[in-house]
Design an enzyme around this catalytic site. Structure first.
Site, mmCIF file in Angstrom:
data_model
loop_
_atom_site.group_PDB
_atom_site.id
_atom_site.type_symbol
_atom_site.label_atom_id
_atom_site.label_comp_id
_atom_site.label_asym_id
_atom_site.label_seq_id
_atom_site.Cartn_x
_atom_site.Cartn_y
_atom_site.Cartn_z
ATOM 1 N N ILE A 18 0.853 -1.182 0.000
ATOM 2 C CA ILE A 18 0.000 0.000 0.000
ATOM 3 C C ILE A 18 0.891 1.235 0.000
ATOM 4 O O ILE A 18 1.815 1.343 0.810
ATOM 5 C CB ILE A 18 -0.918 0.030 1.235
ATOM 6 C CG1 ILE A 18 -1.707 -1.279 1.349
ATOM 7 C CG2 ILE A 18 -1.878 1.223 1.176
ATOM 8 C CD1 ILE A 18 -2.468 -1.431 2.661
ATOM 9 N N GLY A 20 1.490 5.467 0.317
ATOM 10 C CA GLY A 20 0.918 6.632 1.007
ATOM 11 C C GLY A 20 0.250 6.289 2.320
ATOM 12 O O GLY A 20 -0.887 6.675 2.568
ATOM 13 N N SER A 22 1.237 7.062 5.522
ATOM 14 C CA SER A 22 1.594 7.833 6.723
ATOM 15 C C SER A 22 0.381 8.470 7.383
ATOM 16 O O SER A 22 0.432 8.843 8.561
ATOM 17 C CB SER A 22 2.628 8.919 6.384
ATOM 18 O OG SER A 22 2.086 9.859 5.472
ATOM 19 N N SER A 23 -0.731 8.595 6.655
ATOM 20 C CA SER A 23 -1.933 9.218 7.221
ATOM 21 C C SER A 23 -3.148 8.837 6.385
ATOM 22 O O SER A 23 -3.029 8.174 5.347
ATOM 23 C CB SER A 23 -1.786 10.747 7.254
ATOM 24 O OG SER A 23 -1.685 11.273 5.931
ATOM 25 N N GLY A 26 -4.665 5.722 3.503
ATOM 26 C CA GLY A 26 -3.577 4.763 3.406
ATOM 27 C C GLY A 26 -3.249 4.128 4.743
ATOM 28 O O GLY A 26 -3.084 2.910 4.852
ATOM 29 N N TYR A 157 -5.832 18.532 -10.424
ATOM 30 C CA TYR A 157 -6.091 17.315 -9.652
ATOM 31 C C TYR A 157 -7.075 16.403 -10.379
ATOM 32 O O TYR A 157 -6.837 15.200 -10.524
ATOM 33 C CB TYR A 157 -6.647 17.705 -8.272
ATOM 34 C CG TYR A 157 -6.978 16.537 -7.377
ATOM 35 C CD1 TYR A 157 -5.979 15.797 -6.768
ATOM 36 C CD2 TYR A 157 -8.302 16.179 -7.131
ATOM 37 C CE1 TYR A 157 -6.275 14.726 -5.937
ATOM 38 C CE2 TYR A 157 -8.615 15.109 -6.310
ATOM 39 C CZ TYR A 157 -7.597 14.389 -5.710
ATOM 40 O OH TYR A 157 -7.895 13.327 -4.889
#
Length: 284
Positions: A18, A20, A22-23, A26, A157
């Protein structure tokens, strides 16, 4: 042995990577997958930021394997994947929000958004596919309802997320011939650090020149939307369901709000419904 425990036991020899973690989604997905019996390789650009993930894993009574991976750096991707012996699933989650409009930013700003949100997904997926072919595994890519509906001041985005969706929708039937399933996950508003990381401030509206009234209206609407956001944990449980599904669907919308919002576009044959909806965001 109950059914839930049997499912966990069956998953125990399966590995998911997985990005991303860190927060946000994810982190929550890494913990949910570990609780579900998966061996989790939890990656992030800077492993010094692993504290929140490790604390959440410890609280849940599970372990995760934290490794460094910068999705924008092909050498980092290659180094991380070369250390993986078996891979049954990939969850492309790493990404970054961006608020702006074309006249007031550079093309390089837009290119940077594409590097993280589009090309980063491609780098990791390409490196993972040989392992996933060997295991007849699956790719799950977290996009957004912004990959279905273009949204004001999210031009870059949404362009990146549209690109991801088109790429994965096109890849899916090809990968399936090699035994790999491909899915996209489309959350709506999710309560996480994602919003604060975008930098939605009133100062931004004041500096928007001719677009100031529109941006002020957009920011007000966005704050209200995220005040009633889906939790990252709830989104993660939906993703875990897709990870464990015998025949995963191509598209997973993670909440009723996401389904309602994306549904406007998915049944909007001439585009008028989306334009009417989003025009109200900037000119109430």
């Amino acid at each position: 042995m109950n059914h839930k425990h049997m499912e966990s036991s069956a998953m125990s020899n399966k590995t998911v990577l997985i990005t991303g973690t860190s927060s946000g989604i994810g982190l929550a997905t890494a913990v949910a997958a570990a609780r579900g019996g998966w061996h989790v390789i939890a990656t992030m650009r800077n492993t010094a930021k692993a504290g929140a993930l490790l604390a959440a894993a410890e609280q849940a009574g599970v372990t995760v394997d934290v490794r460094a991976l910068d999705v924008t750096d092909p050498a980092s991707v290659e180094a991380c994947l070369s250390g993986v012996d078996r891979l049954d699933a990939l969850v492309n989650n790493a990404g970054a929000g961006h608020v702006g409009t074309l006249e007031q930013e550079s093309v390089d700003d837009v290119r940077a958004v594409m590097e993280v949100n589009f090309f980063g997904v491609l780098h990791v997926t390409k490196a993972a596919l040989p392992l996933l072919r060997a295991s007849r595994g699956r790719v799950l890519t977290v996009t957004s309802v912004g990959g279905v509906v273009g949204q004001p001041f999210n031009e870059a985005y949404c362009a990146a997320k549209f690109a991801v969706e088109g790429f994965m929708e096109s890849l899916a039937p090809v990968a399936a011939t090699a035994g790999v399933s491909v899915s996209v996950v489309e959350p709506g508003a999710v309560a996480s650090e994602f919003v604060s990381n975008v930098g939605l401030t009133d100062d931004a509206a004041e500096q928007a020149g001719p677009y100031a009234p529109a941006l002020a209206n957009y920011l007000n609407r966005t704050r209200n939307a995220f005040a009633n956001a889906q939790t990252a944990e709830d989104a993660a449980e939906r993703i875990l369901g897709l990870l464990d599904a015998e025949r995963p669907a191509f598209r997973l919308l993670t909440s009723d709000a996401a389904r309602a919002f994306a549904g406007v576009k998915l049944k909007d044959l001439d585009g008028s419904a989306v334009q009417t909806l989003t025009a109200g965001w900037v000119n109430p």
